[in-house]
Motif scaffolding. Structure first.
Motif, PDB file in Angstrom:
ATOM      1  N   UNK A 202       0.862  -1.175   0.000  1.00 45.16           N
ATOM      2  CA  UNK A 202       0.000   0.000   0.000  1.00 45.16           C
ATOM      3  C   UNK A 202       0.899   1.225   0.000  1.00 45.16           C
ATOM      4  N   UNK A 203       0.697   2.112  -0.964  1.00 45.25           N
ATOM      5  CA  UNK A 203       1.592   3.253  -1.151  1.00 45.25           C
ATOM      6  C   UNK A 203       0.822   4.554  -0.975  1.00 45.25           C
ATOM      7  N   UNK A 204       1.128   5.293   0.085  1.00 42.04           N
ATOM      8  CA  UNK A 204       0.540   6.614   0.294  1.00 42.04           C
ATOM      9  C   UNK A 204       1.075   7.582  -0.762  1.00 42.04           C
ATOM     10  N   UNK A 205       0.196   8.473  -1.235  1.00 45.59           N
ATOM     11  CA  UNK A 205       0.575   9.473  -2.219  1.00 45.59           C
ATOM     12  C   UNK A 205       0.144  10.856  -1.721  1.00 45.59           C
ATOM     13  N   UNK A 206       1.079  11.793  -1.740  1.00 43.11           N
ATOM     14  CA  UNK A 206       0.751  13.150  -1.333  1.00 43.11           C
ATOM     15  C   UNK A 206       1.829  14.110  -1.768  1.00 43.11           C
ATOM     16  N   UNK A 207       1.823  15.301  -1.186  1.00 41.72           N
ATOM     17  CA  UNK A 207       2.888  16.277  -1.408  1.00 41.72           C
ATOM     18  C   UNK A 207       3.939  16.121  -0.316  1.00 41.72           C
ATOM     19  N   UNK A 208       5.000  16.884  -0.408  1.00 44.82           N
ATOM     20  CA  UNK A 208       6.119  16.721   0.532  1.00 44.82           C
ATOM     21  C   UNK A 208       5.734  17.066   1.965  1.00 44.82           C
ATOM     22  N   UNK A 209       4.651  17.800   2.127  1.00 49.53           N
ATOM     23  CA  UNK A 209       4.136  18.084   3.476  1.00 49.53           C
ATOM     24  C   UNK A 209       2.641  18.345   3.373  1.00 49.53           C
ATOM     25  N   UNK A 270       2.310   9.260   4.442  1.00 52.74           N
ATOM     26  CA  UNK A 270       3.724   8.951   4.642  1.00 52.74           C
ATOM     27  C   UNK A 270       4.291   8.716   3.246  1.00 52.74           C
ATOM     28  N   UNK A 271       5.015   9.684   2.711  1.00 48.67           N
ATOM     29  CA  UNK A 271       5.424   9.643   1.307  1.00 48.67           C
ATOM     30  C   UNK A 271       6.771   8.951   1.077  1.00 48.67           C
ATOM     31  N   UNK A 272       7.264   8.208   2.053  1.00 50.40           N
ATOM     32  CA  UNK A 272       8.569   7.557   1.886  1.00 50.40           C
ATOM     33  C   UNK A 272       8.535   6.524   0.756  1.00 50.40           C
ATOM     34  N   UNK A 273       7.491   5.709   0.678  1.00 52.70           N
ATOM     35  CA  UNK A 273       7.393   4.718  -0.408  1.00 52.70           C
ATOM     36  C   UNK A 273       7.167   5.405  -1.749  1.00 52.70           C
ATOM     37  N   UNK A 274       6.391   6.473  -1.748  1.00 49.37           N
ATOM     38  CA  UNK A 274       6.181   7.249  -2.971  1.00 49.37           C
ATOM     39  C   UNK A 274       7.510   7.727  -3.538  1.00 49.37           C
ATOM     40  N   UNK A 275       8.361   8.267  -2.675  1.00 46.70           N
ATOM     41  CA  UNK A 275       9.670   8.762  -3.118  1.00 46.70           C
ATOM     42  C   UNK A 275      10.538   7.625  -3.641  1.00 46.70           C
ATOM     43  N   UNK A 276      10.501   6.488  -2.969  1.00 46.84           N
ATOM     44  CA  UNK A 276      11.318   5.338  -3.392  1.00 46.84           C
ATOM     45  C   UNK A 276      10.890   4.813  -4.753  1.00 46.84           C
ATOM     46  N   UNK A 277       9.596   4.772  -4.983  1.00 47.30           N
ATOM     47  CA  UNK A 277       9.079   4.177  -6.214  1.00 47.30           C
ATOM     48  C   UNK A 277       9.013   5.145  -7.383  1.00 47.30           C
TER      49      UNK A 277
END
Length: 297
Positions: A202-209, A270-277
């Motif tokens: 499950x990958x959260x998607x958002x802006x940097x804050x 939590x955009x850590x997975x978003x950034x990784x992917x």
């Protein structure tokens, strides 16, 4: 050499689904679209998209459409249609979808889900996405759930906020939220077809804050000569309207529940997975600037 298998897009005639189709085509993918029997598929056909006629409520048509595909991306949402089949699509329809994906042996399903859906049984259309994730997992279908925050583009539905100098909203003006742009989300969904993800991720998607709608309005004001104001319907009023009209307009009751959840300040990615992917996560400043430019500001 065998021809590359197509990616099936369910919901391709919708606002998000149409952009997903374009993103896939721009990546050189073959695209197949599930289109309801009475819907016009002319624009998709003109782009070279293969059309599979069917419906989320017809399991057989889903199996046929899913047979021989490289992946399936589903952006279908009964909630946004607000018609008599809305709840059936989001419940029975997604149960059909999971069963069909299992029977057709789909290598990967990319499901458009919703941020924090697993925390919100009191928000019907959020919870329905959580149940769709669970059904895919239960049947052992390889999938990734993309969970976006609120679509910031919706502030343009009542006209150009940069020109009008106002944003129409509901609920708290000051609660922090995670937002996304539809165009960015469409790209992430297309990329998820080949992304290095774990099954069931499950990958959260958002802006940097997260930002409140008030902060977003302030950032938007930079791109116009107007001080953009926020005009909001209080959550308490939404709840009353939802209670009165809920029997005939379930959308209003659902919106009231969603606004109540937004007000908690916990609708945050939590955009850590978003950034990784998918690479660098957009900042609010960058995303709002791109929306303003798209609207000619």
């Amino acid at each position: 050499m065998t021809e590359e298998q197509p990616v099936l897009v369910v919901g391709a005639t919708g606002y998000l689904g149409g952009q997903v189709v374009d993103e896939l085509l721009s990546r050189g993918k073959r695209v197949r679209a599930l289109v309801r029997p009475k819907s016009d598929a002319g624009k998709l056909e003109a782009k070279g998209v293969e059309i599979a006629r069917g419906d989320m409520l017809d399991a057989g048509s889903l199996v046929t459409a899913m047979t021989g595909v490289a992946a399936v991306i589903s952006t279908a949402a009964g909630y946004t249609r607000n018609d008599r089949n809305a709840e059936a699509i989001d419940t029975f329809g997604y149960a059909n979808f999971a069963v069909a994906a299992n029977l057709a042996g789909v290598p990967r399903v990319v499901l458009i889900s919703i941020l924090t859906c697993d925390q919100t049984p009191h928000v019907p259309h959020f919870w329905h996405k959580k149940l769709a994730e669970d059904k895919l997992e239960e049947l052992g279908v390889p999938f990734v759930a993309i969970r976006p925050g609120a679509f910031f583009d919706m502030v343009t539905q009542m006209g150009d906020p940069f020109e009008k100098g106002r944003i129409m909203w509901f609920g708290s003006k000051g609660a922090p939220l995670s937002f996304v742009l539809t165009s960015d989300l469409a790209g992430y969904l297309a990329d998820a077809v080949d992304a290095d993800v774990a099954e069931g991720e499950r990958v959260d998607i958002g802006w940097s804050r997260p930002v409140s709608i008030l902060e977003a309005a302030k950032l938007a004001s930079v791109h116009t000569d107007k001080d953009i104001k926020v005009m909001s319907m209080p959550t308490s009023v939404l709840r009353v309207v939802g209670k009165i009209t809920g029997r005939f307009m379930p959308l209003m009751k659902d919106m009231a529940a969603m606004a109540t959840w937004f007000d908690t300040g916990r609708y945050v990615a939590d955009t850590s997975s978003q950034a990784r992917l998918f690479g660098p996560v957009p900042t609010p400043e960058d995303a709002i600037a791109r929306l303003a430019a798209r609207m000619g500001h």
